[in-house]
Motif scaffolding. Structure first.
Motif, short mmCIF file in Angstrom:
data_model
loop_
_atom_site.label_atom_id
_atom_site.label_comp_id
_atom_site.label_asym_id
_atom_site.label_seq_id
_atom_site.Cartn_x
_atom_site.Cartn_y
_atom_site.Cartn_z
N PRO A 1 0.81 -1.22 0.00
CA PRO A 1 0.00 0.00 0.00
C PRO A 1 0.85 1.27 0.00
CG PRO A 1 -0.80 -1.58 1.61
CD PRO A 1 0.52 -2.10 1.15
N GLU A 2 0.40 2.27 -0.76
CA GLU A 2 1.07 3.57 -0.82
C GLU A 2 0.19 4.57 -0.06
OE1 GLU A 2 2.41 4.69 -4.79
OE2 GLU A 2 2.16 2.61 -5.44
N VAL A 3 0.33 4.55 1.24
CA VAL A 3 -0.58 5.32 2.09
C VAL A 3 -0.45 6.82 1.85
CG1 VAL A 3 -1.24 5.83 4.48
CG2 VAL A 3 -0.52 3.51 3.84
N GLU A 4 0.76 7.33 1.84
CA GLU A 4 0.95 8.77 1.70
C GLU A 4 0.45 9.27 0.35
OE1 GLU A 4 4.49 12.11 2.12
OE2 GLU A 4 4.77 10.10 2.97
N HIS A 5 0.79 8.52 -0.71
CA HIS A 5 0.31 8.90 -2.05
C HIS A 5 -1.21 8.84 -2.12
CE1 HIS A 5 0.49 8.11 -6.68
NE2 HIS A 5 0.03 9.32 -6.39
N SER A 6 -1.80 7.81 -1.52
CA SER A 6 -3.26 7.66 -1.52
C SER A 6 -3.93 8.84 -0.82
CB SER A 6 -3.64 6.36 -0.81
OG SER A 6 -5.03 6.30 -0.60
N MET A 7 -3.43 9.22 0.35
CA MET A 7 -4.05 10.31 1.10
C MET A 7 -3.87 11.65 0.39
SD MET A 7 -5.55 8.92 3.72
CE MET A 7 -6.02 7.74 2.44
N GLU A 8 -2.73 11.80 -0.28
CA GLU A 8 -2.51 13.04 -1.05
C GLU A 8 -3.52 13.14 -2.19
OE1 GLU A 8 0.94 15.05 -3.88
OE2 GLU A 8 1.42 13.28 -2.69
N LEU A 9 -3.74 12.00 -2.89
CA LEU A 9 -4.75 11.98 -3.96
C LEU A 9 -6.13 12.25 -3.38
CD1 LEU A 9 -4.06 9.05 -6.47
CD2 LEU A 9 -4.36 11.47 -6.99
N GLY A 10 -6.42 11.66 -2.21
CA GLY A 10 -7.72 11.87 -1.59
C GLY A 10 -7.97 13.33 -1.25
N ARG A 11 -6.96 14.01 -0.73
CA ARG A 11 -7.11 15.43 -0.41
C ARG A 11 -7.33 16.25 -1.68
NH1 ARG A 11 -2.66 14.28 2.81
NH2 ARG A 11 -1.27 15.56 1.52
N SER A 12 -6.59 15.94 -2.74
CA SER A 12 -6.76 16.69 -3.99
C SER A 12 -8.13 16.42 -4.59
CB SER A 12 -5.66 16.33 -5.00
OG SER A 12 -5.83 15.01 -5.50
N ALA A 13 -8.65 15.19 -4.40
CA ALA A 13 -9.99 14.86 -4.90
C ALA A 13 -11.05 15.69 -4.18
CB ALA A 13 -10.27 13.38 -4.71
N LEU A 14 -10.93 15.81 -2.87
CA LEU A 14 -11.90 16.60 -2.12
C LEU A 14 -11.84 18.07 -2.50
CD1 LEU A 14 -11.56 14.94 1.39
CD2 LEU A 14 -13.56 14.91 -0.09
N ARG A 15 -10.65 18.57 -2.75
CA ARG A 15 -10.54 19.97 -3.17
C ARG A 15 -11.14 20.16 -4.57
NH1 ARG A 15 -5.52 19.55 -0.28
NH2 ARG A 15 -4.40 18.96 -2.17
N ALA A 16 -11.02 19.13 -5.42
CA ALA A 16 -11.57 19.22 -6.78
C ALA A 16 -13.09 19.15 -6.77
CB ALA A 16 -11.02 18.09 -7.65
N GLY A 17 -13.69 18.53 -5.75
CA GLY A 17 -15.14 18.37 -5.71
C GLY A 17 -15.82 19.25 -4.70
N THR A 18 -15.26 20.42 -4.46
CA THR A 18 -15.76 21.29 -3.39
C THR A 18 -16.81 22.28 -3.86
OG1 THR A 18 -13.61 21.16 -2.30
CG2 THR A 18 -15.05 22.91 -1.59
N THR A 19 -16.71 22.76 -5.11
CA THR A 19 -17.59 23.83 -5.58
C THR A 19 -19.06 23.48 -5.44
OG1 THR A 19 -15.90 24.52 -7.15
CG2 THR A 19 -18.14 25.31 -7.54
N ALA A 20 -19.43 22.29 -5.86
CA ALA A 20 -20.82 21.83 -5.78
C ALA A 20 -20.83 20.41 -5.24
CB ALA A 20 -21.47 21.88 -7.16
#
Length: 458
Positions: free
Chosen positions: A383-402
């Motif tokens: 498992p690539e935990v740090e990479h996964s969590m970084e992607l997860g944070r960027s995903a949440l920022r990308a889906g914030t507007t609506a």
């Protein structure tokens, strides 16, 4: 009452109720506002009392200046002439009952001609035929409604259901009002199709906004009813796909699969079947643990997609009534593969469409694909935990507007998977991002119900 040109014109055009007249008046106001570069004109409206007074010809003063300008633009006639008494016969009764149903003008009171050997008079036949062909919806109005629906689809992933539901409801209400009137069969069929698509958009918005299954089902049912009446199989299938989507996000996977299968049965080889297979059956079957069924659905979706070279390019809008593009199909295959723990296939498919996803205007698509990849990174043997969590944070920022329910649900599932590494700072940072996403006012409905809050308060 006295006969005026205004009264004569609204009668001739079938605009004999304030509801029907207001539709044409509003369009003229928007046109005039655009042409004159005076945006406030677009908000000029007609009150029922004013309309009744204009029809009756009981004007002590002329309408206000902006209203006069819109009327003159609508009829291409000076207001003074519109409301001046007409010369000639003043006795004919063109009265318009205020509560008359939309699009059902009272016929002219005409003298009965002498019988023609037992047949109707030619004048009566011609008049009756003309009355039957009358319509309260002209081609320009129908085109404008279609443009409005297309505009909602085009703006949906940038603005989200919270901002567009009001506009869509107004369109649906207007279409229902028009359908309460009179149209020839061709126009009525077109109105049924437009009204069905308006209800369909509201069904999809209800799913994304977390409004509940009953709300989405009601709109889906209306869409299917209207589509069935005009033989629009594609729209029926689209409604079945939206019903399946709602059931899937409420974790009723067997029912979601059955809804998609019912839609496919209407036209198994059509382009709409691609969505029902990839978004409907494959994902629900994978969640249910039916690997064999999911594999068949994925294979069939890709086969149909390969057979149709005319499919749209890029990443089609999730709410569009068009057929799925190959990239949109693959994005759904990724989600199904993730549920089957096919990590290698998830990463391979994601790499294949990465460029299209990142270049698209869809924040949601970027968020959802990133969340799927982030989850797959945790499912690997290493498992690539740090990479996964970084992607997860960027995903949440990308889906914030609506915010929409699917992003919240998958983001929660990623957090649940990451609990094995809860002591690592990257997981804590992701939890903070998830709390911030949840705290936004527009996310209130989205975070309730199935797939709701799992991240603890800090």
């Amino acid at each position: 009452m006295q006969m005026t040109l205004f009264r004569q014109l609204v009668h001739e055009r079938g605009w004999t109720t304030v509801e029907t007249f207001a539709v044409h008046f509003a369009r003229a106001a928007r046109e005039l506002a655009e042409q004159s570069k005076e945006p406030w004109l677009a908000s000029v409206s007609v009150a029922r009392r004013s309309f009744d007074r204009w029809v009756a010809g009981n004007l002590k003063t002329m309408p206000q200046r902006d209203t006069r300008r819109v009327l003159e633009h609508l009829f291409q006639t000076p207001a003074a002439r519109l409301f001046a008494p007409l010369d000639g016969d003043q006795s004919a009764d063109f009265s318009i009952p205020p509560q008359e149903s939309v699009g059902s003008p009272a016929p002219l009171a005409l003298p009965s001609p002498p019988p023609h050997q037992g047949f109707d008079s030619p004048f009566e036949v011609a008049t009756q035929a003309q009355n039957l062909a009358r319509s309260n919806a002209d081609s320009a109005l129908l085109s404008q409604v279609q443009v409005s629906l297309d505009s909602i689809v085009g703006r949906y992933e940038a603005l989200g259901p919270q901002h567009l539901v009001g506009e869509t409801r107004l369109l649906r209400t207007m279409l229902h009002t028009l359908l309460g009137g009179q149209q020839p069969p061709r126009v009525r069929a077109e109105l049924f199709g437009l009204a069905g698509r308006a209800s369909g958009l509201l069904a999809y918005m209800a799913v994304n906004a977390g409004a509940g299954l009953q709300v989405a089902e009601a709109y889906c049912g209306e869409t299917e009813t209207l589509a069935r009446e005009i033989g629009d199989t594609r729209l029926q299938m689209w409604a079945a796909g939206t019903r399946s989507l709602g059931l899937y996000y409420h974790r009723h996977y067997a029912d979601a699969d059955a809804a998609a299968a019912a839609g496919i049965a209407l036209a198994p080889n059509s382009g709409q079947a691609i969505r029902l297979l990839a978004n409907g059956r494959a994902r629900a079957q994978a969640r249910s643990g039916d690997r064999s069924g999911a594999e068949k659905s994925i294979g069939r979706a890709l086969e149909l997609s390969d057979r149709r070279p005319s499919l749209p390019a890029g990443l089609t809008p999730c709410i569009a009534f068009t057929e799925y593009s190959p990239a949109r199909t693959l994005a759904n295959v990724i989600t199904a593969r993730l549920s089957l723990n096919d990590t290698r296939d998830v990463l391979s498919c994601a790499a294949e469409i990465e460029g299209l996803v990142e270049q698209s205007d869809s924040e949601w698509s970027r968020a959802l694909v990133r969340l799927d990849v982030a989850t797959a990174l945790l499912q690997q043997q290493r498992p690539e935990v740090e990479h996964s969590m970084e992607l997860g944070r960027s995903a949440l920022r990308a889906g914030t507007t609506a915010p929409i329910k699917s992003v919240w649900q998958r983001a929660n599932e990623l957090y649940e998977r990451a609990q094995r590494w809860h002591t690592e700072s990257a997981v804590g940072d992701y939890a903070d991002e998830l709390r911030a996403w949840r705290s936004k006012p527009q996310a209130e409905l989205v975070v309730s119900g199935p797939g709701g809050v799992s991240v603890p308060e800090k």
